[in-house]
Design an enzyme around this catalytic site. Sequence first.
Site, PDB file in Angstrom:
ATOM      1  N   CYS A   1     -15.189  10.262 -14.956  1.00  9.96           N
ATOM      2  CA  CYS A   1     -16.291   9.434 -13.962  1.00  9.96           C
ATOM      3  C   CYS A   1     -14.897   7.997 -13.518  1.00  9.96           C
ATOM      4  O   CYS A   1     -13.950   7.538 -12.874  1.00  9.96           O
ATOM      5  CB  CYS A   1     -17.269   8.746 -14.443  1.00  9.96           C
ATOM      6  SG  CYS A   1     -18.092  10.531 -15.199  1.00  9.96           S
TER       7      CYS A   1
ATOM      8  N   ASP B   1     -21.014   3.045 -18.634  1.00  8.14           N
ATOM      9  CA  ASP B   1     -20.323   4.867 -18.112  1.00  8.14           C
ATOM     10  C   ASP B   1     -22.229   5.773 -17.686  1.00  8.14           C
ATOM     11  O   ASP B   1     -22.811   5.351 -17.863  1.00  8.14           O
ATOM     12  CB  ASP B   1     -20.787   5.201 -19.226  1.00  8.14           C
ATOM     13  CG  ASP B   1     -20.461   6.591 -19.909  1.00  8.14           C
ATOM     14  OD1 ASP B   1     -20.379   7.621 -19.010  1.00  8.14           O
ATOM     15  OD2 ASP B   1     -20.399   7.030 -20.874  1.00  8.14           O
TER      16      ASP B   1
HETATM   17  P1  4NP Z   1     -16.021   8.620 -18.493  1.00 10.15           P
HETATM   18  O1  4NP Z   1     -17.725   9.448 -18.590  1.00 10.15           O
HETATM   19  O2  4NP Z   1     -15.928   8.543 -19.535  1.00 10.15           O
HETATM   20  O3  4NP Z   1     -15.961   7.379 -17.728  1.00 10.15           O
HETATM   21  O4  4NP Z   1     -14.979   9.717 -17.998  1.00 10.15           O
HETATM   22  C1  4NP Z   1     -18.017  10.394 -19.422  1.00 10.15           C
HETATM   23  C2  4NP Z   1     -17.922  11.106 -18.620  1.00 10.15           C
HETATM   24  C3  4NP Z   1     -18.425  12.529 -19.807  1.00 10.15           C
HETATM   25  C4  4NP Z   1     -19.046  12.524 -21.728  1.00 10.15           C
HETATM   26  C5  4NP Z   1     -19.195  10.924 -21.153  1.00 10.15           C
HETATM   27  C6  4NP Z   1     -18.582   9.851 -20.856  1.00 10.15           C
HETATM   28  N1  4NP Z   1     -19.029  13.103 -22.000  1.00 10.15           N
HETATM   29  O5  4NP Z   1     -20.048  12.692 -23.128  1.00 10.15           O
HETATM   30  O6  4NP Z   1     -19.050  14.295 -21.909  1.00 10.15           O
END
Ligand code: 4NP
Length: 158
Positions: free
Chosen positions: A12, A123
């Site tokens: 993300c 997030d």
């Molecule tokens: P990112 O978002 O760190 O911005 O890529 C996330 C993607 C997956 C997860 C958590 C945050 N997950 O818990 O799978």
Amino acid sequence: MRVLFVCLGNICRSPTAEGVFRRLLEERGLDDRVQVDSCGIGDWHLGKAPDDRARQAAERRGIDISALRARQLADTDFHRFDYLLAMDHDNLAVLRSRAPQDVVGHLGLFLGFAGLDGRAVPDPYYGGDQGFEEVLDLVEIASRGLLDDILGRLEAAS
Ligand code: 4NP
């Protein structure tokens, strides 16, 4: 110059930052002088393309991140990059705890370059589409600040 964007899953926030910053470099004709990559702390999504919601939000701003694939932070990254930029405080804590004593790259929060000291890129994974727009808004501002910082360093070195 080499820049690494770091988040939790690398599907993300950090691929979004990679896409936005790479486009800014291309617009300024600096893509041959600055290399960009991204990675995640966790291993849940290794080899996966960015989350569809991140991909579509970037697409709406004319940025294609669909070819990126998730990878995990490696110990060798600490010697390969001049900037290792965390999206949030947890990511930064992991970077700091794993960094070797002789690390020379800058470890910090990416939004420090947006004039938002101490702020994290929220997030968006468990939220709605608006979260992905907010990620893009913040990442665009920080990317401009980061580019200014890099230009300063390149000028000082020339
Ligand atoms: P990112 O978002 O760190 O911005 O890529 C996330 C993607 C997956 C997860 C958590 C945050 N997950 O818990 O799978």
